[in-house]
Design a protein around this motif. Structure first.
Motif, PDB file in Angstrom:
ATOM      1  N   GLY A  87       0.682  -1.175   0.140  1.00 28.64           N
ATOM      2  CA  GLY A  87       0.005  -0.069  -0.242  1.00 28.64           C
ATOM      3  C   GLY A  87       0.907   1.261   0.239  1.00 28.64           C
ATOM      4  O   GLY A  87       1.981   1.166   0.619  1.00 28.64           O
ATOM      5  N   SER A  88       0.274   2.142  -0.681  1.00 26.07           N
ATOM      6  CA  SER A  88       1.110   3.502  -0.598  1.00 26.07           C
ATOM      7  C   SER A  88       0.368   4.666   0.159  1.00 26.07           C
ATOM      8  O   SER A  88      -0.945   4.723  -0.065  1.00 26.07           O
ATOM      9  N   GLY A  89       0.753   5.352   0.832  1.00 22.53           N
ATOM     10  CA  GLY A  89       0.206   6.185   1.609  1.00 22.53           C
ATOM     11  C   GLY A  89       0.515   7.691   1.044  1.00 22.53           C
ATOM     12  O   GLY A  89       0.862   8.809   1.936  1.00 22.53           O
ATOM     13  N   GLY A  90       1.045   7.809  -0.090  1.00 19.43           N
ATOM     14  CA  GLY A  90       1.635   9.036  -0.705  1.00 19.43           C
ATOM     15  C   GLY A  90       2.889   9.549   0.215  1.00 19.43           C
ATOM     16  O   GLY A  90       3.637   8.825   0.455  1.00 19.43           O
ATOM     17  N   ILE A  91       2.860  10.901   0.582  1.00 21.22           N
ATOM     18  CA  ILE A  91       4.060  11.342   1.344  1.00 21.22           C
ATOM     19  C   ILE A  91       4.454  10.837   2.595  1.00 21.22           C
ATOM     20  O   ILE A  91       5.484  11.016   3.070  1.00 21.22           O
ATOM     21  N   ALA A  92       3.278  10.028   3.300  1.00 20.41           N
ATOM     22  CA  ALA A  92       3.647   9.709   4.398  1.00 20.41           C
ATOM     23  C   ALA A  92       4.358   8.279   4.390  1.00 20.41           C
ATOM     24  O   ALA A  92       5.047   7.775   5.279  1.00 20.41           O
ATOM     25  N   GLY A  93       4.287   7.535   3.160  1.00 18.07           N
ATOM     26  CA  GLY A  93       5.312   6.382   3.037  1.00 18.07           C
ATOM     27  C   GLY A  93       4.372   5.158   2.218  1.00 18.07           C
ATOM     28  O   GLY A  93       3.373   5.422   1.743  1.00 18.07           O
ATOM     29  N   PHE A  94       5.012   4.056   2.749  1.00 19.62           N
ATOM     30  CA  PHE A  94       4.377   2.756   2.111  1.00 19.62           C
ATOM     31  C   PHE A  94       4.104   1.963   3.188  1.00 19.62           C
ATOM     32  O   PHE A  94       4.929   1.803   4.375  1.00 19.62           O
ATOM     33  N   ALA A  95       3.539   0.884   2.968  1.00 23.96           N
ATOM     34  CA  ALA A  95       3.269  -0.321   3.846  1.00 23.96           C
ATOM     35  C   ALA A  95       3.426  -1.662   3.067  1.00 23.96           C
ATOM     36  O   ALA A  95       2.688  -1.557   2.054  1.00 23.96           O
ATOM     37  N   LYS A  96       4.007  -2.692   3.368  1.00 20.46           N
ATOM     38  CA  LYS A  96       3.812  -3.944   2.714  1.00 20.46           C
ATOM     39  C   LYS A  96       4.240  -4.976   3.758  1.00 20.46           C
ATOM     40  O   LYS A  96       4.657  -4.840   4.833  1.00 20.46           O
ATOM     41  N   GLY A  97       3.411  -6.213   3.408  1.00 23.56           N
ATOM     42  CA  GLY A  97       3.622  -7.064   4.276  1.00 23.56           C
ATOM     43  C   GLY A  97       2.569  -8.245   3.933  1.00 23.56           C
ATOM     44  O   GLY A  97       2.015  -8.416   2.630  1.00 23.56           O
ATOM     45  N   GLY A  98       2.593  -9.409   4.798  1.00 22.16           N
ATOM     46  CA  GLY A  98       1.752 -10.657   4.368  1.00 22.16           C
ATOM     47  C   GLY A  98       1.506 -11.371   5.669  1.00 22.16           C
ATOM     48  O   GLY A  98       1.840 -11.043   6.739  1.00 22.16           O
ATOM     49  N   ALA A  99       0.383 -12.495   5.726  1.00 22.57           N
ATOM     50  CA  ALA A  99       0.192 -13.168   6.630  1.00 22.57           C
ATOM     51  C   ALA A  99      -0.146 -14.677   6.065  1.00 22.57           C
ATOM     52  O   ALA A  99      -0.609 -14.989   5.050  1.00 22.57           O
ATOM     53  N   GLY A 100       0.000 -15.547   7.048  1.00 24.35           N
ATOM     54  CA  GLY A 100      -0.154 -16.922   6.885  1.00 24.35           C
ATOM     55  C   GLY A 100      -1.277 -17.397   7.836  1.00 24.35           C
ATOM     56  O   GLY A 100      -1.280 -17.001   8.867  1.00 24.35           O
ATOM     57  N   VAL A 101      -2.366 -17.829   7.382  1.00 25.58           N
ATOM     58  CA  VAL A 101      -3.552 -18.194   8.181  1.00 25.58           C
ATOM     59  C   VAL A 101      -4.004 -19.720   8.172  1.00 25.58           C
ATOM     60  O   VAL A 101      -3.823 -20.134   6.891  1.00 25.58           O
ATOM     61  N   THR A 102      -4.075 -20.283   9.234  1.00 25.10           N
ATOM     62  CA  THR A 102      -4.411 -21.549   9.214  1.00 25.10           C
ATOM     63  C   THR A 102      -5.755 -21.811   9.956  1.00 25.10           C
ATOM     64  O   THR A 102      -6.013 -21.087  10.917  1.00 25.10           O
TER      65      THR A 102
END
Length: 152
Positions: free
Chosen positions: A80-95
């Motif tokens: 995800g991009s938050g413009g000038i605030a920065g970015f976020a990236k990630g993931g999750a494994g679900v069982t």
């Protein structure tokens, strides 16, 4: 940053899995979610507005689902991009595991942020992420266990 938890839900695995893949349910559960559009079985696009410390950030991003081991295991990854605030990236494994008439949902998630948000400090960001995760799952459990779909 890493998050993990185990949640017991009074609903069968199939119902929990279906809810985790329902854009209407997800939009109702994701804190600050303004829009969630499914482009395919594995691709979603989201717009989320969050307050992180003193910053209010609007994220736009892509989410990819891997349902190849469904319904008992799947993964999700997003950027995800938050413009000038920065970015976020990630993931999750679900069982998902059957637990009598209910289910046990376990997840392990990782996230990375950059830009101005990263300057807020890891404690604040970790605290915010934990709070948002708790809000998501509290709402998710409420919706799934009520059997009535999204609640306003």
């Amino acid at each position: 940053m890493k998050l993990n938890d185990e949640i017991r839900i009074t609903a069968p695995v199939g119902v929990v899995y279906a809810a985790l893949n329902d854009p209407i349910v997800l939009k109702a559960c994701i804190p600050g979610c303004q829009d969630l559009v499914r482009h395919s079985e594995s691709e979603l696009e989201a717009t989320v507005v969050l307050k992180i410390g003193p910053m209010k950030v609007r994220f736009s991003g892509q989410v990819i689902l891997d349902n190849s081991a469904a319904p008992h295991r799947f993964s999700i990854a997003g950027t995800g991009s938050g413009g000038i605030a920065g970015f976020a990236k990630g993931g999750a494994g679900v069982t998902l595991e059957a637990d009598g008439p209910g289910s046990i949902l376990r997840y392990q998630a990782t996230a990375e942020i950059g830009g101005k948000m990263a300057q807020l400090g890891s404690r604040l960001v970790q605290s915010t992420a934990s709070k948002l995760s708790a809000q998501f799952f509290a709402r998710f459990v409420q919706i799934v266990e009520s059997g009535t779909g999204p609640v306003a």
